[in-house]
Design a protein around this motif. Structure first.
Motif, PDB file in Angstrom:
ATOM      1  N   UNK A  66       0.806  -1.213   0.000  1.00 48.39           N
ATOM      2  CA  UNK A  66       0.000   0.000   0.000  1.00 48.39           C
ATOM      3  C   UNK A  66       0.847   1.275   0.000  1.00 48.39           C
ATOM      4  N   UNK A  67       2.155   1.140   0.264  1.00 45.99           N
ATOM      5  CA  UNK A  67       3.039   2.309   0.237  1.00 45.99           C
ATOM      6  C   UNK A  67       4.466   1.834   0.050  1.00 45.99           C
ATOM      7  N   UNK A  68       5.244   2.653  -0.623  1.00 42.99           N
ATOM      8  CA  UNK A  68       6.638   2.311  -0.885  1.00 42.99           C
ATOM      9  C   UNK A  68       7.495   3.563  -0.709  1.00 42.99           C
ATOM     10  N   UNK A  69       8.503   3.476   0.142  1.00 43.10           N
ATOM     11  CA  UNK A  69       9.473   4.545   0.340  1.00 43.10           C
ATOM     12  C   UNK A  69      10.811   4.012  -0.114  1.00 43.10           C
ATOM     13  N   UNK A  76      11.384   0.684   1.917  1.00 44.45           N
ATOM     14  CA  UNK A  76      10.417   0.221   2.904  1.00 44.45           C
ATOM     15  C   UNK A  76       9.101   0.066   2.166  1.00 44.45           C
ATOM     16  N   UNK A  77       8.548  -1.130   2.226  1.00 35.32           N
ATOM     17  CA  UNK A  77       7.293  -1.425   1.542  1.00 35.32           C
ATOM     18  C   UNK A  77       6.256  -1.811   2.587  1.00 35.32           C
ATOM     19  N   UNK A  78       5.227  -0.983   2.732  1.00 34.49           N
ATOM     20  CA  UNK A  78       4.156  -1.285   3.681  1.00 34.49           C
ATOM     21  C   UNK A  78       3.147  -2.197   3.005  1.00 34.49           C
ATOM     22  N   UNK A  79       2.690  -3.209   3.752  1.00 33.26           N
ATOM     23  CA  UNK A  79       1.721  -4.141   3.181  1.00 33.26           C
ATOM     24  C   UNK A  79       0.546  -4.353   4.110  1.00 33.26           C
ATOM     25  N   UNK A  80      -0.523  -4.888   3.522  1.00 39.31           N
ATOM     26  CA  UNK A  80      -1.717  -5.294   4.262  1.00 39.31           C
ATOM     27  C   UNK A  80      -2.184  -6.626   3.697  1.00 39.31           C
ATOM     28  N   UNK A  81      -2.770  -7.416   4.565  1.00 41.74           N
ATOM     29  CA  UNK A  81      -3.417  -8.648   4.144  1.00 41.74           C
ATOM     30  C   UNK A  81      -4.350  -9.112   5.239  1.00 41.74           C
ATOM     31  N   UNK A  82      -5.191 -10.054   4.907  1.00 40.92           N
ATOM     32  CA  UNK A  82      -6.040 -10.689   5.906  1.00 40.92           C
ATOM     33  C   UNK A  82      -5.694 -12.166   5.910  1.00 40.92           C
ATOM     34  N   UNK A  83      -5.551 -12.709   7.121  1.00 41.96           N
ATOM     35  CA  UNK A  83      -5.193 -14.115   7.268  1.00 41.96           C
ATOM     36  C   UNK A  83      -5.984 -14.678   8.438  1.00 41.96           C
ATOM     37  N   UNK A  84      -6.743 -15.712   8.191  1.00 43.36           N
ATOM     38  CA  UNK A  84      -7.585 -16.332   9.220  1.00 43.36           C
ATOM     39  C   UNK A  84      -8.437 -15.301   9.948  1.00 43.36           C
ATOM     40  N   UNK A  85      -8.993 -14.341   9.197  1.00 37.31           N
ATOM     41  CA  UNK A  85      -9.873 -13.333   9.769  1.00 37.31           C
ATOM     42  C   UNK A  85      -9.167 -12.208  10.509  1.00 37.31           C
ATOM     43  N   UNK A  86      -7.849 -12.185  10.481  1.00 36.47           N
ATOM     44  CA  UNK A  86      -7.085 -11.142  11.170  1.00 36.47           C
ATOM     45  C   UNK A  86      -6.503 -10.191  10.129  1.00 36.47           C
TER      46      UNK A  86
END
Length: 133
Positions: A66-69, A76-86
């Protein structure tokens, strides 16, 4: 290897889940810093092992950067995901040498329940990949 090439190669490997492509991208003295393992993991082979496990655990259909510096030899690469409802939020921090090979890869995660979940899943992947005596 140009700086942009390091990041574009990384993004291509993530998108295709191409673990074999890590061989050319990682420096022989690469270091992996895990959010759940106290000691740095030193060397290309162990770094590749951790990243290969991460490819299996993290890179599901919800994973996205979602963002890259970017600096001259790091990003630095910011990420998001969902895993087992979290819902998991984290950053991949990487440094590379003049040849564009990754020399350091650090992962940071939040929230705590995500760290605990990733710890369990990464341990299972690493154990499954370990050579049996």
């Amino acid at each position: 290897m140009a700086i942009d090439n390091t990041l574009s190669t990384w993004h291509r490997l993530v998108k295709s889940r191409d673990v074999a492509g890590l061989d050319a991208l990682l420096a022989d003295d690469a270091v992996f810093l895990s959010p759940v393992v106290h000691r740095p993991q030193v060397g290309k082979a162990i770094t590749k092992q951790y990243l290969a496990a991460a490819f299996q655990v993290f890179f599901n259909e919800s994973f996205r950067y979602v963002r890259e510096l970017q600096g001259p030899n790091d990003a630095v690469l910011e990420f998001e995901l969902e895993l087992d409802g979290i819902a998991i939020n984290g950053v991949d921090m990487m440094k590379w040498n003049a040849d564009g090979q990754i020399t350091e890869f650090k992962v940071m995660l939040r929230p705590l329940k995500a760290v605990n979940l990733i710890h369990q899943k990464m341990a299972a992947q690493l154990q499954a990949a370990a050579p049996q005596a």
